[in-house]
Design a protein around this motif. Structure first.
Motif, PDB file in Angstrom:
ATOM      1  N   LYS A  35       0.836  -1.199   0.000  1.00 39.70           N
ATOM      2  CA  LYS A  35       0.000   0.000   0.000  1.00 39.70           C
ATOM      3  C   LYS A  35       0.868   1.245   0.000  1.00 39.70           C
ATOM      4  CE  LYS A  35      -3.510  -2.308   2.745  1.00 39.70           C
ATOM      5  NZ  LYS A  35      -4.101  -2.407   4.066  1.00 39.70           N
ATOM      6  N   MET A  36       0.352   2.311  -0.592  1.00 41.15           N
ATOM      7  CA  MET A  36       1.041   3.605  -0.561  1.00 41.15           C
ATOM      8  C   MET A  36       0.975   4.134   0.869  1.00 41.15           C
ATOM      9  SD  MET A  36       2.720   5.885  -2.165  1.00 41.15           S
ATOM     10  CE  MET A  36       2.467   5.532  -3.874  1.00 41.15           C
ATOM     11  N   VAL A  37       2.114   4.649   1.345  1.00 39.87           N
ATOM     12  CA  VAL A  37       2.215   5.094   2.725  1.00 39.87           C
ATOM     13  C   VAL A  37       2.903   6.460   2.778  1.00 39.87           C
ATOM     14  CG1 VAL A  37       3.201   4.577   5.005  1.00 39.87           C
ATOM     15  CG2 VAL A  37       2.428   2.721   3.536  1.00 39.87           C
ATOM     16  N   THR A  38       2.344   7.376   3.568  1.00 46.24           N
ATOM     17  CA  THR A  38       3.043   8.614   3.892  1.00 46.24           C
ATOM     18  C   THR A  38       3.692   8.411   5.250  1.00 46.24           C
ATOM     19  OG1 THR A  38       1.428   9.970   2.708  1.00 46.24           O
ATOM     20  CG2 THR A  38       2.809  11.097   4.323  1.00 46.24           C
ATOM     21  N   VAL A  39       4.965   8.749   5.349  1.00 48.55           N
ATOM     22  CA  VAL A  39       5.686   8.648   6.619  1.00 48.55           C
ATOM     23  C   VAL A  39       5.752  10.049   7.207  1.00 48.55           C
ATOM     24  CG1 VAL A  39       7.861   8.030   7.735  1.00 48.55           C
ATOM     25  CG2 VAL A  39       7.033   6.698   5.791  1.00 48.55           C
ATOM     26  N   TRP A  40       5.340  10.174   8.472  1.00 44.66           N
ATOM     27  CA  TRP A  40       5.364  11.449   9.181  1.00 44.66           C
ATOM     28  C   TRP A  40       6.386  11.348  10.299  1.00 44.66           C
ATOM     29  CZ3 TRP A  40       2.377  15.394   7.385  1.00 44.66           C
ATOM     30  CH2 TRP A  40       1.366  15.060   6.490  1.00 44.66           C
ATOM     31  N   LYS A  41       7.177  12.430  10.496  1.00 46.05           N
ATOM     32  CA  LYS A  41       8.154  12.420  11.589  1.00 46.05           C
ATOM     33  C   LYS A  41       7.959  13.669  12.437  1.00 46.05           C
ATOM     34  CE  LYS A  41      11.800  14.289   8.635  1.00 46.05           C
ATOM     35  NZ  LYS A  41      13.163  14.130   8.143  1.00 46.05           N
TER      36      LYS A  41
END
Length: 137
Positions: free
Chosen positions: A101-107
């Motif tokens: 799945k397409m994933v946005t990574v947030w930090k």
């Protein structure tokens, strides 16, 4: 032959590094990746001996083990409990594919915390229907 077997992909990475707003470590990481791609390409093209690429890979892996520069690892990776800040300030760290799945990574800007946001298929637009990226509609 002077490279070419990977269509000079390392130059694209260097261009991204030049255009992106990166901190010092991120810029250094991209430069390391570009150098790896360069040496791999030259090795595949017969311009470098395979041991030259393996040497670059070994140096890169030793410097960037776990995605953080060795000299900064103790600062960026928590060593004990209590490492999280009280009020996370999230910024997008990038996008990738995880578990298909397409994933946005947030930090978090204030601590080493991070999270993932999975994007469901219901939001996906077929490439042919989307039109040319950047084209006026």
């Amino acid at each position: 032959m002077s490279g070419g077997s990977l269509d000079y992909l390392f130059q694209d990475v260097r261009e991204v590094k030049r255009r992106a707003r990166l901190d010092e470590d991120e810029a250094e990481l991209l430069e390391g990746i570009a150098q790896l791609l360069h040496d791999l390409e030259w090795s595949l093209s017969g311009d470098y001996a395979s041991h030259q690429y393996r040497q670059t890979l070994s140096e890169f892996a030793g410097t960037w083990d776990g995605g953080y520069k060795e000299s900064n690892r103790s600062v960026l990776i928590p060593q004990s409990d209590g490492w999280q800040c009280d009020n996370h300030q999230w910024v997008r760290g990038g996008m990738t594919v995880s578990e298909g799945k397409m994933v946005t990574v947030w930090k978090c800007t204030d601590c080493p915390a991070w999270t993932r946001q999975f994007h469901g298929r219901q939001y996906e637009v077929d490439y042919k229907e989307a039109g040319e990226p950047g084209a006026d509609r």
